[in-house]
Scaffold this motif. Structure first.
Motif, PDB file in Angstrom:
ATOM      1  N   LYS A  46      33.589  30.418  18.746  1.00 39.52           N
ATOM      2  CA  LYS A  46      32.481  30.764  19.542  1.00 39.52           C
ATOM      3  C   LYS A  46      31.703  30.120  20.486  1.00 39.52           C
ATOM      4  O   LYS A  46      30.928  30.343  21.353  1.00 39.52           O
ATOM      5  CB  LYS A  46      31.417  31.581  18.624  1.00 39.52           C
ATOM      6  CG  LYS A  46      32.090  32.742  17.812  1.00 39.52           C
ATOM      7  CD  LYS A  46      32.483  33.975  18.975  1.00 39.52           C
ATOM      8  CE  LYS A  46      32.941  35.232  18.297  1.00 39.52           C
ATOM      9  NZ  LYS A  46      33.420  36.454  19.091  1.00 39.52           N
ATOM     10  N   LYS A  65      20.969  31.629  24.735  1.00 40.54           N
ATOM     11  CA  LYS A  65      21.462  32.928  24.393  1.00 40.54           C
ATOM     12  C   LYS A  65      23.022  32.631  23.979  1.00 40.54           C
ATOM     13  O   LYS A  65      23.417  33.693  23.221  1.00 40.54           O
ATOM     14  CB  LYS A  65      21.724  33.692  25.961  1.00 40.54           C
ATOM     15  CG  LYS A  65      22.312  34.950  25.860  1.00 40.54           C
ATOM     16  CD  LYS A  65      22.335  35.841  27.284  1.00 40.54           C
ATOM     17  CE  LYS A  65      22.842  37.233  27.150  1.00 40.54           C
ATOM     18  NZ  LYS A  65      22.621  37.799  28.616  1.00 40.54           N
ATOM     19  N   LYS A  66      23.707  31.915  24.416  1.00 38.39           N
ATOM     20  CA  LYS A  66      25.317  31.512  23.820  1.00 38.39           C
ATOM     21  C   LYS A  66      25.132  31.352  22.430  1.00 38.39           C
ATOM     22  O   LYS A  66      26.054  31.754  21.673  1.00 38.39           O
ATOM     23  CB  LYS A  66      25.680  30.424  24.758  1.00 38.39           C
ATOM     24  CG  LYS A  66      27.113  30.273  24.686  1.00 38.39           C
ATOM     25  CD  LYS A  66      27.612  29.164  25.447  1.00 38.39           C
ATOM     26  CE  LYS A  66      29.185  28.862  25.182  1.00 38.39           C
ATOM     27  NZ  LYS A  66      29.629  27.878  26.091  1.00 38.39           N
ATOM     28  N   TYR A  91      24.205  34.585  20.192  1.00 35.12           N
ATOM     29  CA  TYR A  91      25.253  35.255  19.860  1.00 35.12           C
ATOM     30  C   TYR A  91      26.248  34.570  18.744  1.00 35.12           C
ATOM     31  O   TYR A  91      27.144  35.499  18.176  1.00 35.12           O
ATOM     32  CB  TYR A  91      25.716  35.947  21.094  1.00 35.12           C
ATOM     33  CG  TYR A  91      24.655  36.705  21.718  1.00 35.12           C
ATOM     34  CD1 TYR A  91      23.942  37.863  21.033  1.00 35.12           C
ATOM     35  CD2 TYR A  91      24.174  36.816  23.179  1.00 35.12           C
ATOM     36  CE1 TYR A  91      22.775  38.472  21.605  1.00 35.12           C
ATOM     37  CE2 TYR A  91      23.228  37.701  23.646  1.00 35.12           C
ATOM     38  CZ  TYR A  91      22.602  38.431  22.777  1.00 35.12           C
ATOM     39  OH  TYR A  91      21.608  39.176  23.460  1.00 35.12           O
ATOM     40  N   CYS A 116      25.294  34.703  15.435  1.00 33.05           N
ATOM     41  CA  CYS A 116      25.114  36.192  14.874  1.00 33.05           C
ATOM     42  C   CYS A 116      26.572  36.461  14.507  1.00 33.05           C
ATOM     43  O   CYS A 116      27.006  37.252  13.747  1.00 33.05           O
ATOM     44  CB  CYS A 116      24.515  37.198  15.859  1.00 33.05           C
ATOM     45  SG  CYS A 116      22.899  36.824  15.934  1.00 33.05           S
ATOM     46  N   SER A 117      27.580  35.855  15.445  1.00 31.73           N
ATOM     47  CA  SER A 117      29.009  36.023  14.933  1.00 31.73           C
ATOM     48  C   SER A 117      29.396  35.688  13.633  1.00 31.73           C
ATOM     49  O   SER A 117      30.407  35.896  13.036  1.00 31.73           O
ATOM     50  CB  SER A 117      30.056  35.508  16.347  1.00 31.73           C
ATOM     51  OG  SER A 117      29.641  35.966  17.138  1.00 31.73           O
ATOM     52  N   ARG A 155      16.428  43.834  21.975  1.00 29.32           N
ATOM     53  CA  ARG A 155      17.741  43.324  21.792  1.00 29.32           C
ATOM     54  C   ARG A 155      17.703  42.001  20.994  1.00 29.32           C
ATOM     55  O   ARG A 155      18.336  41.718  20.057  1.00 29.32           O
ATOM     56  CB  ARG A 155      18.637  43.989  22.477  1.00 29.32           C
ATOM     57  CG  ARG A 155      19.912  43.604  21.869  1.00 29.32           C
ATOM     58  CD  ARG A 155      21.080  44.197  23.266  1.00 29.32           C
ATOM     59  NE  ARG A 155      22.465  44.051  22.755  1.00 29.32           N
ATOM     60  CZ  ARG A 155      23.176  43.162  22.825  1.00 29.32           C
ATOM     61  NH1 ARG A 155      22.886  42.094  23.573  1.00 29.32           N
ATOM     62  NH2 ARG A 155      24.566  43.111  22.530  1.00 29.32           N
ATOM     63  N   LYS A 156      17.288  41.182  22.072  1.00 32.75           N
ATOM     64  CA  LYS A 156      17.466  39.749  21.695  1.00 32.75           C
ATOM     65  C   LYS A 156      16.410  39.387  20.368  1.00 32.75           C
ATOM     66  O   LYS A 156      16.635  38.470  19.527  1.00 32.75           O
ATOM     67  CB  LYS A 156      17.095  38.826  22.787  1.00 32.75           C
ATOM     68  CG  LYS A 156      17.431  37.325  22.616  1.00 32.75           C
ATOM     69  CD  LYS A 156      17.123  36.501  23.776  1.00 32.75           C
ATOM     70  CE  LYS A 156      18.103  36.893  24.861  1.00 32.75           C
ATOM     71  NZ  LYS A 156      18.020  35.931  26.111  1.00 32.75           N
ATOM     72  N   TYR A 200      18.236  40.069  17.356  1.00 32.19           N
ATOM     73  CA  TYR A 200      19.360  39.160  16.746  1.00 32.19           C
ATOM     74  C   TYR A 200      18.713  37.565  16.550  1.00 32.19           C
ATOM     75  O   TYR A 200      19.357  37.118  15.551  1.00 32.19           O
ATOM     76  CB  TYR A 200      20.397  39.058  18.131  1.00 32.19           C
ATOM     77  CG  TYR A 200      21.231  40.062  18.199  1.00 32.19           C
ATOM     78  CD1 TYR A 200      22.271  40.236  17.305  1.00 32.19           C
ATOM     79  CD2 TYR A 200      21.315  40.985  19.481  1.00 32.19           C
ATOM     80  CE1 TYR A 200      23.090  41.563  17.306  1.00 32.19           C
ATOM     81  CE2 TYR A 200      22.132  42.004  19.553  1.00 32.19           C
ATOM     82  CZ  TYR A 200      22.944  42.259  18.523  1.00 32.19           C
ATOM     83  OH  TYR A 200      23.857  43.331  18.662  1.00 32.19           O
ATOM     84  N   ALA A 232      19.878  35.853  13.298  1.00 32.02           N
ATOM     85  CA  ALA A 232      20.396  34.472  13.516  1.00 32.02           C
ATOM     86  C   ALA A 232      19.510  33.578  12.325  1.00 32.02           C
ATOM     87  O   ALA A 232      20.452  32.722  11.827  1.00 32.02           O
ATOM     88  CB  ALA A 232      20.434  34.026  14.721  1.00 32.02           C
TER      89      ALA A 232
END
Length: 374
Positions: free
Chosen positions: A59, A104-105, A108, A111-112, A296-297, A300, A304
């Motif tokens: 990721k 941002k990168k 996410y 979160c993966s 939304r962020k 997350y 995270a």
């Protein structure tokens, strides 16, 4: 420079430190262990393993100018400091746009990791935190974890704040979590408005298959507070009796009778989820003062933080915050100790199943009382 008889200061380039962001990260990782913890809220071992996990699942990868370690450092730095992105831009010698892109990168990407890190507890054996403690064994030998909700800060536009206020003065999000007794999160549902009560979120989590809630097998159960229904898979305390540990501390009387003794031991064991929230909020100031990201962020970001919490627990048993909160008698903040006053939402469970769970609780309470010479 003189223009029309007046002097103007020549423009100066910004972010000209000789120490690049990558070099600074290497310096921090190679320096005093306390510096890494202060800046990134984790020690070197956990930081390196987090980077390796993100590289393993592909990721994150090195870019031409920013390594994986620096990308993760940017993300953790922004989470942990009040000035956030502007301070990070100066520290890492990048533009605000670059800092925002990598934040941002990495968000996410972390979160993966959820499906690898936030996983159901083991149902095959009694947790050692129970089996090795006569206070809890054999009474809670079939218990697999604890469940509760907590509020985290939310930054919401003025005209949309009403659903997020609830009983709080400031807007919040309500998140429901389950944890195992080694203080790892085993389920996280974040993003609900602050006005949503715990039992409503709980009902959505267990009834909607899309949420992938780890339902316990027959005869196994989670510990829940009195806001939830006492039903198969979920053991709640007796209502109308003293429950929270503070009710039994200081000059207060020890447990009186079977129900109070059950509630006291139930509260002592379920306290692990409150301590998990204590570690989480102390580690990540962003959960108490959320920046103006999209909703939304923000959702997350909370997730995270739980993922990172688990990664640290997996790779660093000596983490200072976990050590601080390992003792079940640790003093917790009021917001994390007091259950919400709420009306329990009825669940679709047959009355016979509810009665059976009630009888199970009564038998358990009586056994505890008898074993203590009551």
């Amino acid at each position: 420079m003189e223009i029309n008889g007046s002097f103007m200061e020549q423009p100066r380039p910004q972010r000209i430190s000789k120490l690049s962001g990558h070099d600074w990260v290497i310096e921090v990782l190679g320096g005093h262990p306390g510096t890494c913890f202060d800046l990134f809220r984790m020690k070197k071992k956990a930081f390196i393993n987090l980077c390796e996990e993100l590289r393993r699942i592909r990721k994150l990868k090195h870019s031409r100018n920013v390594t994986i370690q620096e990308q993760v450092a940017i993300f953790l730095f922004v989470l942990s400091h009040n000035e956030r992105q502007r301070m990070a831009a100066n520290r890492f010698q990048h533009s605000l746009e670059t800092i925002s892109t990598y934040f941002k990168k990495v968000l996410y990407a972390i979160c993966s990791l959820t499906k690898y890190v936030i996983v159901p507890p083991s149902y095959d054996a009694t947790p050692p935190e129970i089996s090795y403690t006569t206070k809890y064994y054999p009474y809670f030998k079939n218990c697999v974890g604890a469940i509760d909700g907590t509020h985290v800060s939310a930054c919401v536009p003025q005209d949309s704040q009403v659903p997020y206020r609830g009983k709080k003065i400031v807007p919040t999000m309500n998140m429901m979590c389950a944890c195992s007794f080694d203080m790892r999160f085993t389920f996280v549902m974040s993003g609900w408005e602050g006005s949503a009560n715990d039992s409503r979120i709980f009902l959505e989590c267990i009834s909607n298959p899309a949420n992938k809630f780890p339902m316990p097998p027959a005869r196994k159960y989670y510990l829940v507070d009195s806001g939830y229904t006492n039903m198969p898979g979920f053991l709640s305390p007796y209502r109308g009796e003293r429950y929270h540990l503070n009710d039994y501390r200081g000059q207060n009387l020890p447990p009186q009778g079977t129900r109070e003794l059950f509630n006291y031991l139930h509260s002592s064991l379920r306290n692990v989820i409150e301590r998990c929230f204590g570690v989480l909020k102390k580690r990540f100031p962003v959960l108490r003062d959320m920046p103006s990201y999209s909703l939304r962020k923000q959702k997350y970001i909370a997730l995270a933080c739980c993922v990172i919490h688990n990664v640290i627990r997996m790779y660093d048993s000596g983490d200072p915050l976990f050590v601080e909160f390992e003792n079940e008698d640790v003093e917790l903040e009021e917001d994390d100790m007091i259950a919400q006053e709420q009306q329990t939402i009825q669940v679709n469970v047959g009355p016979e199943h509810l009665r059976e769970m009630s009888r199970f609780r009564d038998r358990l309470a009586q056994r505890m009382w008898n074993d203590r010479g009551g």
